[in-house]
Design a protein around this motif. Sequence first.
Motif, PDB file in Angstrom:
ATOM      1  N   TRP A  15     -25.647-108.414 -45.180  1.00  9.50           N
ATOM      2  CA  TRP A  15     -25.898-109.732 -45.290  1.00  9.50           C
ATOM      3  C   TRP A  15     -24.691-110.478 -45.082  1.00  9.50           C
ATOM      4  CZ3 TRP A  15     -24.388-113.603 -48.751  1.00  9.50           C
ATOM      5  CH2 TRP A  15     -25.048-114.594 -48.679  1.00  9.50           C
ATOM      6  N   LEU A  16     -23.481-110.049 -46.082  1.00 14.56           N
ATOM      7  CA  LEU A  16     -22.119-110.651 -45.542  1.00 14.56           C
ATOM      8  C   LEU A  16     -21.864-110.591 -44.342  1.00 14.56           C
ATOM      9  CD1 LEU A  16     -20.381-109.293 -48.841  1.00 14.56           C
ATOM     10  CD2 LEU A  16     -21.120-111.653 -48.516  1.00 14.56           C
ATOM     11  N   ASP A  17     -21.739-109.415 -43.677  1.00  9.84           N
ATOM     12  CA  ASP A  17     -21.358-109.461 -42.159  1.00  9.84           C
ATOM     13  C   ASP A  17     -21.899-110.298 -41.526  1.00  9.84           C
ATOM     14  OD1 ASP A  17     -19.333-107.683 -43.070  1.00  9.84           O
ATOM     15  OD2 ASP A  17     -20.471-105.812 -42.187  1.00  9.84           O
ATOM     16  N   ASN A  18     -23.342-110.480 -41.560  1.00  7.69           N
ATOM     17  CA  ASN A  18     -23.971-111.256 -40.758  1.00  7.69           C
ATOM     18  C   ASN A  18     -23.594-112.870 -40.919  1.00  7.69           C
ATOM     19  OD1 ASN A  18     -25.581-109.509 -39.063  1.00  7.69           O
ATOM     20  ND2 ASN A  18     -27.452-109.714 -40.479  1.00  7.69           N
ATOM     21  N   LEU A  19     -23.475-113.197 -42.074  1.00  4.71           N
ATOM     22  CA  LEU A  19     -22.934-114.591 -42.496  1.00  4.71           C
ATOM     23  C   LEU A  19     -21.700-114.795 -42.108  1.00  4.71           C
ATOM     24  CD1 LEU A  19     -23.538-117.314 -44.213  1.00  4.71           C
ATOM     25  CD2 LEU A  19     -22.525-115.841 -46.059  1.00  4.71           C
ATOM     26  N   VAL A  49      -8.059-105.941 -44.255  1.00  9.17           N
ATOM     27  CA  VAL A  49      -9.491-105.550 -44.245  1.00  9.17           C
ATOM     28  C   VAL A  49     -10.501-106.568 -44.458  1.00  9.17           C
ATOM     29  CG1 VAL A  49     -11.229-104.122 -45.127  1.00  9.17           C
ATOM     30  CG2 VAL A  49      -8.746-103.168 -44.800  1.00  9.17           C
ATOM     31  N   ASP A  50     -11.628-106.983 -43.527  1.00 11.57           N
ATOM     32  CA  ASP A  50     -12.455-108.016 -43.841  1.00 11.57           C
ATOM     33  C   ASP A  50     -13.826-107.148 -44.009  1.00 11.57           C
ATOM     34  OD1 ASP A  50     -11.132-110.720 -43.729  1.00 11.57           O
ATOM     35  OD2 ASP A  50     -10.810-110.149 -41.612  1.00 11.57           O
ATOM     36  N   GLY A  51     -14.387-107.185 -45.291  1.00  9.35           N
ATOM     37  CA  GLY A  51     -15.567-106.602 -45.614  1.00  9.35           C
ATOM     38  C   GLY A  51     -15.138-105.580 -46.642  1.00  9.35           C
ATOM     39  N   LEU A  52     -15.938-104.444 -46.479  1.00  7.98           N
ATOM     40  CA  LEU A  52     -15.900-103.680 -47.930  1.00  7.98           C
ATOM     41  C   LEU A  52     -14.484-102.986 -47.975  1.00  7.98           C
ATOM     42  CD1 LEU A  52     -17.534-102.548 -50.232  1.00  7.98           C
ATOM     43  CD2 LEU A  52     -18.458-100.836 -48.783  1.00  7.98           C
ATOM     44  N   GLY A  72     -13.338-108.126 -49.181  1.00 10.53           N
ATOM     45  CA  GLY A  72     -12.244-109.030 -49.067  1.00 10.53           C
ATOM     46  C   GLY A  72     -12.737-109.884 -47.561  1.00 10.53           C
ATOM     47  N   PHE A  73     -12.545-111.194 -47.665  1.00 11.80           N
ATOM     48  CA  PHE A  73     -12.980-111.872 -46.617  1.00 11.80           C
ATOM     49  C   PHE A  73     -11.905-112.953 -46.451  1.00 11.80           C
ATOM     50  CE2 PHE A  73     -17.147-110.219 -47.283  1.00 11.80           C
ATOM     51  CZ  PHE A  73     -17.492-109.560 -46.116  1.00 11.80           C
ATOM     52  N   HIS A  74     -10.829-112.800 -45.538  1.00 18.63           N
ATOM     53  CA  HIS A  74      -9.947-113.779 -45.374  1.00 18.63           C
ATOM     54  C   HIS A  74     -10.005-114.602 -44.328  1.00 18.63           C
ATOM     55  CE1 HIS A  74      -5.515-114.545 -43.873  1.00 18.63           C
ATOM     56  NE2 HIS A  74      -5.515-115.250 -45.303  1.00 18.63           N
ATOM     57  N   LEU A  75      -9.688-114.825 -42.963  1.00 17.47           N
ATOM     58  CA  LEU A  75      -9.955-115.639 -42.033  1.00 17.47           C
ATOM     59  C   LEU A  75     -11.224-116.101 -41.813  1.00 17.47           C
ATOM     60  CD1 LEU A  75      -7.219-114.748 -39.296  1.00 17.47           C
ATOM     61  CD2 LEU A  75      -7.084-116.537 -41.108  1.00 17.47           C
ATOM     62  N   PRO A  76     -12.324-114.907 -41.859  1.00 15.47           N
ATOM     63  CA  PRO A  76     -13.794-115.739 -41.975  1.00 15.47           C
ATOM     64  C   PRO A  76     -14.178-116.518 -42.813  1.00 15.47           C
ATOM     65  CG  PRO A  76     -13.351-113.121 -41.641  1.00 15.47           C
ATOM     66  CD  PRO A  76     -12.229-113.610 -41.953  1.00 15.47           C
ATOM     67  N   LEU A  77     -13.481-116.378 -43.915  1.00 14.32           N
ATOM     68  CA  LEU A  77     -13.858-117.500 -45.000  1.00 14.32           C
ATOM     69  C   LEU A  77     -13.176-118.772 -44.913  1.00 14.32           C
ATOM     70  CD1 LEU A  77     -16.030-117.519 -47.263  1.00 14.32           C
ATOM     71  CD2 LEU A  77     -14.247-116.406 -48.989  1.00 14.32           C
ATOM     72  N   ASP A  78     -12.026-118.512 -44.184  1.00 24.29           N
ATOM     73  CA  ASP A  78     -11.331-119.985 -43.789  1.00 24.29           C
ATOM     74  C   ASP A  78     -12.101-120.704 -42.775  1.00 24.29           C
ATOM     75  OD1 ASP A  78      -9.142-119.938 -45.312  1.00 24.29           O
ATOM     76  OD2 ASP A  78      -8.251-118.451 -44.082  1.00 24.29           O
ATOM     77  N   GLY A  79     -12.645-120.097 -41.633  1.00 27.82           N
ATOM     78  CA  GLY A  79     -13.113-120.793 -40.698  1.00 27.82           C
ATOM     79  C   GLY A  79     -14.700-120.806 -40.507  1.00 27.82           C
ATOM     80  N   HIS A  80     -15.316-120.404 -41.661  1.00 30.71           N
ATOM     81  CA  HIS A  80     -16.892-120.622 -41.503  1.00 30.71           C
ATOM     82  C   HIS A  80     -17.347-121.801 -41.414  1.00 30.71           C
ATOM     83  CE1 HIS A  80     -21.192-120.074 -42.642  1.00 30.71           C
ATOM     84  NE2 HIS A  80     -20.845-118.652 -42.021  1.00 30.71           N
ATOM     85  N   PRO A  81     -18.355-122.541 -40.558  1.00 33.71           N
ATOM     86  CA  PRO A  81     -18.807-123.830 -40.612  1.00 33.71           C
ATOM     87  C   PRO A  81     -19.558-124.341 -41.815  1.00 33.71           C
ATOM     88  CG  PRO A  81     -19.961-122.452 -39.173  1.00 33.71           C
ATOM     89  CD  PRO A  81     -18.912-121.771 -39.691  1.00 33.71           C
ATOM     90  N   GLU A  82     -19.969-123.406 -42.714  1.00 38.30           N
ATOM     91  CA  GLU A  82     -20.704-123.724 -43.939  1.00 38.30           C
ATOM     92  C   GLU A  82     -19.836-123.654 -45.317  1.00 38.30           C
ATOM     93  OE1 GLU A  82     -24.993-122.655 -46.215  1.00 38.30           O
ATOM     94  OE2 GLU A  82     -24.420-121.310 -44.253  1.00 38.30           O
ATOM     95  N   VAL A  83     -19.782-122.321 -45.643  1.00 36.13           N
ATOM     96  CA  VAL A  83     -18.851-121.894 -46.568  1.00 36.13           C
ATOM     97  C   VAL A  83     -17.379-121.540 -46.362  1.00 36.13           C
ATOM     98  CG1 VAL A  83     -21.301-120.935 -47.548  1.00 36.13           C
ATOM     99  CG2 VAL A  83     -19.622-119.577 -46.395  1.00 36.13           C
TER     100      VAL A  83
END
Length: 253
Positions: A9-13, A24-27, A96-107
């Motif tokens: 779910w996290l990887d799809n989001l 590391v991005d993910g588990l 851990g989610f670094h850049l994916p949690l900077d650039g996500h258009p919703e969260v």
Amino acid sequence: MKLSEFSFWLDNLLEPRLFKDYCVDGLCVEADVKVTRVVTGVSFRDRLIDAAIESDADCIIVHHPNGFWKGEDRVLTGKFGERMRRLMQHGISLYGFHLPLDGHPEVGNNALIAKAMGLNIVDGFMREGERPVGWIAEFNAPVSQAEFVAAAERAFPHGVQNKLLFGSESVKRVAICSGSGASGIEEALDFGCDAFVTGEIKESVPITCEELGFNLISAGHHRTEVFGVRALAQKIQAELGVPATFIDIDNPV
């Protein structure tokens, strides 16, 4: 919920595979096969582990996976080894989610900063891999420098740390990149921006803004990156029914 289903779910989001990151991005740590309660925070640290243990959480999600940056040896000694032992002893998995949690258009941090400032996103910039990390956003109508600063002060409860107002007295188009995103100043100028919003700045940034005639405000690295992990906790609870809590352990830098 199974840990494997939660990871999916996290990887799809957040789609970490589309970003070129330096951690590391993910588990990061698999300490159990299930997830029943989640704690999120900006940075992986002792006090966040304490909070997870106190709340009986079996999963931590952070924006800064300290100990898992590229170049760190990850040998289980010293403070890093101590943290890993505590996670495993208490059955707490770590993401851990670094850049994916900077650039996500919703969260993502930057989209949520734009929303908090009353800005409308029009484009992405500072691409890392296949996705942008920052956003270009606009006010509905031009505002004064003072109104621009006021909008930021409303968005960040601790206020603005640095106000570098060397540019246009009228601000409409704003570049946003949280954390230490000021390296994108020249790209923001290429996008026709009047101002930049970021977290922390280097010594050279005031000089750059003065010499290029540009407006920039910074509000702290940590304090510009509470948005994503807070929104992610809310989304986990709302969509998956897994209790999730954002823990804000403030860091003024």
